[in-house]
Design a protein around this motif. Sequence first.
Motif, PDB file in Angstrom:
ATOM      1  N   LEU A   1      34.333  48.009  37.388  1.00 52.78           N
ATOM      2  CA  LEU A   1      33.829  46.641  37.402  1.00 52.78           C
ATOM      3  C   LEU A   1      32.568  46.523  36.563  1.00 52.78           C
ATOM      4  O   LEU A   1      31.619  47.293  36.734  1.00 52.78           O
ATOM      5  CB  LEU A   1      33.521  46.198  38.836  1.00 52.78           C
ATOM      6  CG  LEU A   1      32.748  44.877  38.995  1.00 52.78           C
ATOM      7  CD1 LEU A   1      33.568  43.695  38.475  1.00 52.78           C
ATOM      8  CD2 LEU A   1      32.336  44.674  40.453  1.00 52.78           C
ATOM      9  N   VAL A   2      32.570  45.560  35.655  1.00 55.52           N
ATOM     10  CA  VAL A   2      31.355  45.112  34.972  1.00 55.52           C
ATOM     11  C   VAL A   2      31.052  43.731  35.544  1.00 55.52           C
ATOM     12  O   VAL A   2      31.802  42.787  35.306  1.00 55.52           O
ATOM     13  CB  VAL A   2      31.544  45.048  33.444  1.00 55.52           C
ATOM     14  CG1 VAL A   2      30.260  44.569  32.774  1.00 55.52           C
ATOM     15  CG2 VAL A   2      31.959  46.410  32.894  1.00 55.52           C
ATOM     16  N   ASP A   3      29.978  43.626  36.315  1.00 55.11           N
ATOM     17  CA  ASP A   3      29.686  42.417  37.085  1.00 55.11           C
ATOM     18  C   ASP A   3      28.647  41.568  36.373  1.00 55.11           C
ATOM     19  O   ASP A   3      27.535  42.038  36.088  1.00 55.11           O
ATOM     20  CB  ASP A   3      29.186  42.810  38.470  1.00 55.11           C
ATOM     21  CG  ASP A   3      29.174  41.643  39.451  1.00 55.11           C
ATOM     22  OD1 ASP A   3      29.205  40.483  39.000  1.00 55.11           O
ATOM     23  OD2 ASP A   3      29.138  41.912  40.670  1.00 55.11           O
ATOM     24  N   SER A   4      28.981  40.316  36.091  1.00 60.57           N
ATOM     25  CA  SER A   4      28.031  39.409  35.432  1.00 60.57           C
ATOM     26  C   SER A   4      27.058  38.788  36.422  1.00 60.57           C
ATOM     27  O   SER A   4      26.153  38.057  36.021  1.00 60.57           O
ATOM     28  CB  SER A   4      28.806  38.291  34.722  1.00 60.57           C
ATOM     29  OG  SER A   4      29.399  37.418  35.672  1.00 60.57           O
ATOM     30  N   ASP A   5      27.275  39.046  37.717  1.00 62.97           N
ATOM     31  CA  ASP A   5      26.438  38.495  38.795  1.00 62.97           C
ATOM     32  C   ASP A   5      26.637  37.001  39.007  1.00 62.97           C
ATOM     33  O   ASP A   5      25.866  36.363  39.730  1.00 62.97           O
ATOM     34  CB  ASP A   5      24.947  38.791  38.560  1.00 62.97           C
ATOM     35  CG  ASP A   5      24.637  40.284  38.584  1.00 62.97           C
ATOM     36  OD1 ASP A   5      25.254  40.982  39.401  1.00 62.97           O
ATOM     37  OD2 ASP A   5      23.800  40.727  37.781  1.00 62.97           O
TER      38      ASP A   5
ATOM     39  N   LEU B   1      36.024  35.889  34.562  1.00 67.25           N
ATOM     40  CA  LEU B   1      36.353  37.311  34.698  1.00 67.25           C
ATOM     41  C   LEU B   1      37.612  37.598  33.900  1.00 67.25           C
ATOM     42  O   LEU B   1      38.557  36.806  33.907  1.00 67.25           O
ATOM     43  CB  LEU B   1      36.566  37.682  36.172  1.00 67.25           C
ATOM     44  CG  LEU B   1      36.945  39.140  36.459  1.00 67.25           C
ATOM     45  CD1 LEU B   1      36.262  39.627  37.745  1.00 67.25           C
ATOM     46  CD2 LEU B   1      38.457  39.323  36.587  1.00 67.25           C
ATOM     47  N   TYR B   2      37.626  38.755  33.240  1.00 66.98           N
ATOM     48  CA  TYR B   2      38.829  39.226  32.556  1.00 66.98           C
ATOM     49  C   TYR B   2      39.258  40.532  33.195  1.00 66.98           C
ATOM     50  O   TYR B   2      38.449  41.441  33.406  1.00 66.98           O
ATOM     51  CB  TYR B   2      38.568  39.428  31.062  1.00 66.98           C
ATOM     52  CG  TYR B   2      39.800  39.906  30.323  1.00 66.98           C
ATOM     53  CD1 TYR B   2      40.948  39.120  30.279  1.00 66.98           C
ATOM     54  CD2 TYR B   2      39.823  41.155  29.701  1.00 66.98           C
ATOM     55  CE1 TYR B   2      42.088  39.566  29.637  1.00 66.98           C
ATOM     56  CE2 TYR B   2      40.959  41.596  29.050  1.00 66.98           C
ATOM     57  CZ  TYR B   2      42.095  40.798  29.020  1.00 66.98           C
ATOM     58  OH  TYR B   2      43.232  41.237  28.381  1.00 66.98           O
TER      59      TYR B   2
ATOM     60  N   ALA C   1      31.759  42.254  27.495  1.00 60.05           N
ATOM     61  CA  ALA C   1      31.586  41.583  28.776  1.00 60.05           C
ATOM     62  C   ALA C   1      30.118  41.246  29.025  1.00 60.05           C
ATOM     63  O   ALA C   1      29.774  40.104  29.354  1.00 60.05           O
ATOM     64  CB  ALA C   1      32.128  42.458  29.899  1.00 60.05           C
ATOM     65  N   ARG C   2      29.245  42.230  28.849  1.00 59.45           N
ATOM     66  CA  ARG C   2      27.818  42.034  29.103  1.00 59.45           C
ATOM     67  C   ARG C   2      27.229  40.939  28.216  1.00 59.45           C
ATOM     68  O   ARG C   2      26.541  40.029  28.685  1.00 59.45           O
ATOM     69  CB  ARG C   2      27.065  43.341  28.875  1.00 59.45           C
ATOM     70  CG  ARG C   2      27.026  44.254  30.069  1.00 59.45           C
ATOM     71  CD  ARG C   2      25.955  43.790  31.044  1.00 59.45           C
ATOM     72  NE  ARG C   2      25.790  44.751  32.114  1.00 59.45           N
ATOM     73  CZ  ARG C   2      26.156  44.551  33.365  1.00 59.45           C
ATOM     74  NH1 ARG C   2      26.751  43.425  33.705  1.00 59.45           N
ATOM     75  NH2 ARG C   2      25.924  45.455  34.292  1.00 59.45           N
TER      76      ARG C   2
ATOM     77  N   SER D   1      32.451  38.733  33.756  1.00 62.30           N
ATOM     78  CA  SER D   1      32.770  39.947  34.498  1.00 62.30           C
ATOM     79  C   SER D   1      34.057  40.548  33.953  1.00 62.30           C
ATOM     80  O   SER D   1      34.900  39.844  33.380  1.00 62.30           O
ATOM     81  CB  SER D   1      32.913  39.643  35.987  1.00 62.30           C
ATOM     82  OG  SER D   1      31.679  39.210  36.529  1.00 62.30           O
ATOM     83  N   PHE D   2      34.207  41.848  34.150  1.00 60.77           N
ATOM     84  CA  PHE D   2      35.382  42.556  33.620  1.00 60.77           C
ATOM     85  C   PHE D   2      35.842  43.580  34.636  1.00 60.77           C
ATOM     86  O   PHE D   2      35.020  44.279  35.263  1.00 60.77           O
ATOM     87  CB  PHE D   2      35.032  43.254  32.304  1.00 60.77           C
ATOM     88  CG  PHE D   2      36.105  44.193  31.815  1.00 60.77           C
ATOM     89  CD1 PHE D   2      37.251  43.711  31.205  1.00 60.77           C
ATOM     90  CD2 PHE D   2      35.974  45.570  31.985  1.00 60.77           C
ATOM     91  CE1 PHE D   2      38.250  44.578  30.777  1.00 60.77           C
ATOM     92  CE2 PHE D   2      36.953  46.439  31.555  1.00 60.77           C
ATOM     93  CZ  PHE D   2      38.093  45.944  30.941  1.00 60.77           C
TER      94      PHE D   2
END
Length: 252
Positions: free
Chosen positions: A163-167, A194-195, A208-209, A214-215
């Motif tokens: 998980l890459v979380d964008s918050d 989210l992808y 993503a960042r 989010s990814f």
Amino acid sequence: MAVALSTLVAEADRFLDAARIADYCPNGLQVEGRPQVRRIVSGVTASQALLDAAVEAEADVVLVHHGYFWKGEDACVVGMKQRRLKTLLANDISLLAYHLPLDLHPEVGNNVQLARQLDIQVEGPLVPGDPKVVGLLGSLSEPMKAGDFARRVHEVLGREPLLVDSDALIRRIGWCTGGGQGYIDQAVEAGVDLYLTGEASEQTFHSARENGVSFIAAGHHATERYGVQALGDYLARRFALEHLFIDCPNPI
């Protein structure tokens, strides 16, 4: 009951509309076995482990998403390829494989089936008018944190996702099962929160960042288990056959 192999293949080809889809491998019957079919064994990839399990299960047909004879592949029948083909031919088992047709199908396709598993409402294609991009767009019934959605993915697929979380809360989702990480830019353009796909590349993190989405990478194998099961179930109902899905675990 039994059905002619030719009849089974013709129906699978018709149902998936396989002839109209340009692909990286031949779709349909890749290895011909006995002429009558009573039992289908399905799986994600025609690995040696799946073939051995199919022999043990006395299958007449092995139905998969990832078959053989990919573009650019060495055509020589040696090593791993020789052993796999020998297993099929020695046991008179057919290999039936569908790649992009199984990703794209609106009923049994990998992407539609994954959406059903994860309670995502399908809204349309990720890139309208581009058949080469097999991903979809959809939404959740209520916004939620990306971490909570990742836990749902973990519970359903039985695999800890990356998980890459964008918050930020997520509601609009784009996804493409398998190795669809390269479509993250199209997902960003479509306005997703989210992808989700199966795999990740080094640059996926930065995309993503830097784009504020989010990814999730939930596993190539894990995200593509459901289409082939649904297709196997359809064929089994259509012709009153036995169907057994065999999951050969793969952490990738």
